[in-house]
Design a protein around this motif. Sequence first.
Motif: not given
Length: 328
Positions: A27-43
């Motif tokens: 979903t985030g990469l399909a947006q005009e301003q690409k965005a991924v929620p910060a919680r996924w930074l933490y593997d």
Amino acid sequence: MAAGEGIALVELDQDGVAKDFRADVLTGLAQEQKAVPARWLYDDAGSELFEEITRLPEYYPTRAETEILSARGAEFRELIGAGRAVVEFGSGSSVKTPLLLEAIGPAAYVPLDISGDFLRAAAADLAAKFPELPVYPVEADFMRKVELPRAVARYPKLGFFPGSTIGNMVPRTAVDLLRSMRATLGEGAKLLIGMDLIKDPAVLRAAYDDVQGVTAEFNLNLARRINRELGGTIPVDKLRHVARWNDTFARIEMHLEAVADLRFEVSGRGFSMAKGETIHTENSHKFDLRSQNTLLLAGGWTPVSRWLDSEGRFSLILADWTVPKGAP
Ligand code: AVI
């Protein structure tokens, strides 16, 4: 998330991939301003990099908050009182949590975290340091109301949310969280919360773009994680870490910027980025004293005391469940 700041609820799909991760990335990469929620930074790699960040010379928040916790124990004890159940939102920091517990003499300690592994390890560590203190870890998503163990029902609660993790949420999410905390902790509770302060943007940018490049690695690790877990083909060497100060929203933003026109796939879906386009990966909101008060009040908490470190960079705020008196 290693430093006790986890906020994710992770459900796995058939390939053992976090379902929400795939959905959020696509979903985030399909947006005009690409965005991924910060919680996924933490593997695991991201959590280790974050631990490294907390020790960097440029990253002042951890040191500043630890300084307050070490220096102000007697005041915490006086204002908070002994005999509360301390409920920590996150699995606890090996340095900050003992400082608070030593200072106030609680009746019990209840760490809440979505990640069972970190939670159990941190709880065992704490139990070894405080053999007399009952410790009741709860594996839960604290973005919603959490049922606390019956064993602590009779104690008044102190919520503890250090690190300025509240700043990683946009205000409407932060307010939702504060309200959930209020529901979790119940009548008579207090909340001790860390909030970072607005300061010279150059100091802020350095804290989020250190010379050793650890924060850059932390950010780029998200693209590596997408490649690893979601069958991605993102050319990570064609992305660069950017930390921007957004003055309108008083926040540092982390982005991954394309240094050339790019095409790649994630989970079989094609995406492109023009040179200079970014994927927005994190917000870290900073506050002044009034915006702190407004946020806490909007979330149902009345600020009663505030402490700053000796250089005035970071603050810890004690807030109360009681609604202030006056016209509604
Ligand atoms: C976890 N959180 C409070 C950190 C912050 O300062 O916003 C995350 C971080 N991102 C880059 N550096 C640190």
